[in-house]
Scaffold this motif. Structure first.
Motif, PDB file in Angstrom:
ATOM      1  N   SER A 195       0.820  -1.218   0.000  1.00 14.36           N
ATOM      2  CA  SER A 195       0.000   0.000   0.000  1.00 14.36           C
ATOM      3  C   SER A 195       0.849   1.260   0.000  1.00 14.36           C
ATOM      4  N   LEU A 196       2.044   1.187   0.569  1.00  7.98           N
ATOM      5  CA  LEU A 196       2.907   2.370   0.611  1.00  7.98           C
ATOM      6  C   LEU A 196       3.319   2.818  -0.784  1.00  7.98           C
ATOM      7  N   ARG A 197       3.350   1.876  -1.729  1.00 12.68           N
ATOM      8  CA  ARG A 197       3.756   2.206  -3.093  1.00 12.68           C
ATOM      9  C   ARG A 197       2.655   2.893  -3.889  1.00 12.68           C
ATOM     10  N   THR A 198       1.431   2.894  -3.366  1.00 12.49           N
ATOM     11  CA  THR A 198       0.331   3.517  -4.102  1.00 12.49           C
ATOM     12  C   THR A 198       0.382   5.033  -4.066  1.00 12.49           C
ATOM     13  N   VAL A 199       1.188   5.588  -3.158  1.00 14.73           N
ATOM     14  CA  VAL A 199       1.239   7.043  -2.999  1.00 14.73           C
ATOM     15  C   VAL A 199       1.679   7.729  -4.285  1.00 14.73           C
ATOM     16  N   ARG A 200       2.529   7.091  -5.059  1.00 21.74           N
ATOM     17  CA  ARG A 200       3.056   7.710  -6.281  1.00 21.74           C
ATOM     18  C   ARG A 200       2.052   7.666  -7.431  1.00 21.74           C
ATOM     19  N   LEU A 201       0.982   6.890  -7.308  1.00 18.71           N
ATOM     20  CA  LEU A 201       0.004   6.746  -8.384  1.00 18.71           C
ATOM     21  C   LEU A 201      -0.970   7.911  -8.364  1.00 18.71           C
ATOM     22  N   THR A 202      -0.999   8.669  -9.442  1.00 23.24           N
ATOM     23  CA  THR A 202      -1.726   9.935  -9.410  1.00 23.24           C
ATOM     24  C   THR A 202      -2.669  10.175 -10.582  1.00 23.24           C
ATOM     25  N   LEU A 203      -2.491   9.437 -11.690  1.00 21.45           N
ATOM     26  CA  LEU A 203      -3.271   9.683 -12.903  1.00 21.45           C
ATOM     27  C   LEU A 203      -3.789   8.361 -13.463  1.00 21.45           C
ATOM     28  N   TRP A 204      -4.988   8.395 -14.031  1.00 24.41           N
ATOM     29  CA  TRP A 204      -5.537   7.207 -14.661  1.00 24.41           C
ATOM     30  C   TRP A 204      -5.171   7.203 -16.142  1.00 24.41           C
ATOM     31  N   ASP A 205      -4.471   6.159 -16.568  1.00 20.76           N
ATOM     32  CA  ASP A 205      -4.070   6.005 -17.964  1.00 20.76           C
ATOM     33  C   ASP A 205      -5.143   5.188 -18.678  1.00 20.76           C
ATOM     34  N   GLU A 206      -5.911   5.825 -19.541  1.00 18.62           N
ATOM     35  CA  GLU A 206      -7.021   5.156 -20.218  1.00 18.62           C
ATOM     36  C   GLU A 206      -6.542   4.167 -21.266  1.00 18.62           C
ATOM     37  N   GLU A 207      -5.305   4.284 -21.704  1.00 21.43           N
ATOM     38  CA  GLU A 207      -4.773   3.348 -22.684  1.00 21.43           C
ATOM     39  C   GLU A 207      -4.268   2.075 -22.008  1.00 21.43           C
ATOM     40  N   ARG A 208      -3.562   2.234 -20.895  1.00 26.95           N
ATOM     41  CA  ARG A 208      -3.017   1.075 -20.191  1.00 26.95           C
ATOM     42  C   ARG A 208      -3.956   0.548 -19.111  1.00 26.95           C
ATOM     43  N   LEU A 209      -5.053   1.260 -18.860  1.00 25.55           N
ATOM     44  CA  LEU A 209      -6.064   0.846 -17.886  1.00 25.55           C
ATOM     45  C   LEU A 209      -5.473   0.606 -16.506  1.00 25.55           C
ATOM     46  N   ARG A 210      -4.706   1.569 -16.039  1.00 23.42           N
ATOM     47  CA  ARG A 210      -4.146   1.494 -14.697  1.00 23.42           C
ATOM     48  C   ARG A 210      -3.743   2.880 -14.241  1.00 23.42           C
ATOM     49  N   LEU A 211      -3.577   3.039 -12.934  1.00 20.94           N
ATOM     50  CA  LEU A 211      -3.079   4.289 -12.394  1.00 20.94           C
ATOM     51  C   LEU A 211      -1.575   4.364 -12.616  1.00 20.94           C
ATOM     52  N   VAL A 212      -1.094   5.543 -12.957  1.00 15.44           N
ATOM     53  CA  VAL A 212       0.333   5.745 -13.197  1.00 15.44           C
ATOM     54  C   VAL A 212       0.790   6.974 -12.423  1.00 15.44           C
ATOM     55  N   SER A 213       2.107   7.106 -12.301  1.00 11.26           N
ATOM     56  CA  SER A 213       2.691   8.263 -11.628  1.00 11.26           C
ATOM     57  C   SER A 213       2.843   9.414 -12.617  1.00 11.26           C
ATOM     58  N   PHE A 214       3.144  10.584 -12.100  1.00 15.79           N
ATOM     59  CA  PHE A 214       3.423  11.724 -12.975  1.00 15.79           C
ATOM     60  C   PHE A 214       4.608  11.403 -13.890  1.00 15.79           C
ATOM     61  N   GLY A 215       5.611  10.751 -13.320  1.00 15.67           N
ATOM     62  CA  GLY A 215       6.793  10.410 -14.102  1.00 15.67           C
ATOM     63  C   GLY A 215       6.480   9.454 -15.231  1.00 15.67           C
ATOM     64  N   GLU A 216       5.664   8.427 -14.964  1.00 14.00           N
ATOM     65  CA  GLU A 216       5.284   7.478 -16.012  1.00 14.00           C
ATOM     66  C   GLU A 216       4.486   8.167 -17.106  1.00 14.00           C
ATOM     67  N   ALA A 217       3.603   9.070 -16.724  1.00 10.03           N
ATOM     68  CA  ALA A 217       2.807   9.787 -17.718  1.00 10.03           C
ATOM     69  C   ALA A 217       3.698  10.655 -18.592  1.00 10.03           C
ATOM     70  N   ALA A 218       4.683  11.305 -17.987  1.00 10.64           N
ATOM     71  CA  ALA A 218       5.615  12.151 -18.747  1.00 10.64           C
ATOM     72  C   ALA A 218       6.461  11.308 -19.689  1.00 10.64           C
ATOM     73  N   SER A 219       6.927  10.150 -19.238  1.00  9.54           N
ATOM     74  CA  SER A 219       7.747   9.271 -20.066  1.00  9.54           C
ATOM     75  C   SER A 219       6.954   8.753 -21.255  1.00  9.54           C
ATOM     76  N   ALA A 220       5.697   8.390 -21.017  1.00  8.72           N
ATOM     77  CA  ALA A 220       4.863   7.903 -22.102  1.00  8.72           C
ATOM     78  C   ALA A 220       4.630   9.004 -23.137  1.00  8.72           C
ATOM     79  N   SER A 221       4.471  10.237 -22.670  1.00  7.36           N
ATOM     80  CA  SER A 221       4.259  11.355 -23.580  1.00  7.36           C
ATOM     81  C   SER A 221       5.499  11.599 -24.434  1.00  7.36           C
ATOM     82  N   THR A 222       6.689  11.495 -23.821  1.00  9.10           N
ATOM     83  CA  THR A 222       7.938  11.698 -24.545  1.00  9.10           C
ATOM     84  C   THR A 222       8.180  10.591 -25.553  1.00  9.10           C
TER      85      THR A 222
END
Length: 339
Positions: free
Chosen positions: A309-336
């Motif tokens: 549960s401690l690892r869920t803190v970094r999850l901040t955005l819902w990715d409609e393509e991958r169907l999971r919550l992602v971090s800001f960093g993951e969202a930025a990497s996917a955009s790049t």
């Protein structure tokens, strides 16, 4: 909205036999929560004369008991703690004074949460604000900064809960134009809180009251928000748009089974069995372990341990393509990575 899978609908029907409350058990659960809270509160007050650090140690179990009291109020709001509606409502209102939560106003918002949990087209009251990756990218820089601030752990689990319970609950925020009932609930609770606080200050003094009670409220508020967060904000949770959303799948896949150690399960009144609670909210908290005992196949659905549960803190955005919550960093990497 679509129909849930036949398996999940059948599971919901199967759970109906656990719905019947036991009023005697409810009274017992209430007594073994409220009485120890009053005793520990008194011990903290007495301990002030022997050093505040000793008093602070006792604040932790006191906060845990206040959280448990809130969970009893929560069950009363679902009409599941006692057999009669009158008993549920008036016990819930009385506890609401202790938890700084206007019972009828909160019950209205919480019902909306259960009715729309995981529905991207009906986000709002009673939920942790969650943006999709696409929505976040479409925001102005200022709004993205505000969302990042809102999602920061210090705000989400520190400042935010204190603001929610001490300040926000003093007005029927979100339904202020919905008639007189929300106002009656909040203002009536406010008056009762004022009377209780005045009586306690008269009994123990202004300074001692704040030293004893304020840390209990702040810590309990943070624990409560953390529990609510973990119950829905995990990586493979469930979010869907209205045309594909359905209640049964949202309950079982969008709510976690927060598997806590036995002592924490007691203090949280089994609220960690949240997927079952969402599938059948009329099951009393003291019967939720019976469901897992009789149907062990449900224990693995959305299971999250304390460490996980401690690892869920970094999850901040819902990715409609991958169907999971992602971090800001993951969202930025996917955009790049996209051309």
């Amino acid at each position: 909205m679509t129909q849930g899978t036949p398996e999940n609908r059948a599971t919901a029907q199967l759970l109906a036999r656990y719905r019947k409350p036991d009023s005697a058990r409810g009274v017992l659960e209430l007594v073994i929560t409220a009485v120890p809270l009053c005793v520990i509160w008194t011990l903290i007050w007495v301990a002030l004369d022997h050093g505040y650090w000793l008093a602070l140690l006792l604040e932790v179990p006191a906060a845990g008991l206040l959280v448990r009291l809130f969970m009893i109020q929560h069950d009363c709001g679902h009409g599941s703690f006692f057999r009669g509606r009158v008993a549920n409502d008036w016990v819930g209102r009385a506890i609401g004074v202790m938890t700084l939560t206007p019972y009828d106003y909160w019950r209205h918002n919480h019902a909306r949460h259960h009715a729309n949990s995981g529905n991207l087209d009906h986000r709002g009251l009673g939920d942790i604000d969650t943006l999709t990756v696409r929505e976040f990218r479409g925001q102005s820089r200022w709004r993205r900064t505000l969302y990042r601030l809102y999602r920061h752990p210090i705000v989400m689990f520190g400042v935010g809960p204190t603001y929610l319970f001490i300040l926000k609950h003093r007005l029927p925020i979100g339904i202020m134009r919905s008639g007189w009932k929300p106002w009656l609930s909040t203002m009536g609770t406010n008056v009762a809180i004022g009377v209780l606080v005045a009586a306690m200050i008269r009994l123990v003094g202004y300074g001692p009251f704040l030293l004893v009670h304020l840390p209990i409220v702040v810590l309990a508020a943070s624990i409560g928000v953390w529990l609510f967060y973990v119950q829905h904000q995990f990586e493979h949770t469930y979010w869907s748009h209205d045309e594909t959303w359905n209640f049964h799948d949202a309950a079982l896949y969008g709510s976690s089974h927060y598997q806590l150690p036995a002592v924490l399960r007691w203090f949280t009144a089994n609220i960690g069995v949240h997927h079952i609670h969402h599938l059948c909210s009329r099951i009393p908290c003291y019967r939720l372990p019976d469901v897992l005992r009789d149907h062990p196949q449900l224990a693995g659905r959305g299971r999250i341990t304390l460490l996980q549960s401690l690892r869920t803190v970094r999850l901040t955005l819902w990715d409609e393509e991958r169907l999971r919550l992602v971090s800001f960093g993951e969202a930025a990497s996917a955009s790049t990575a996209r051309p």
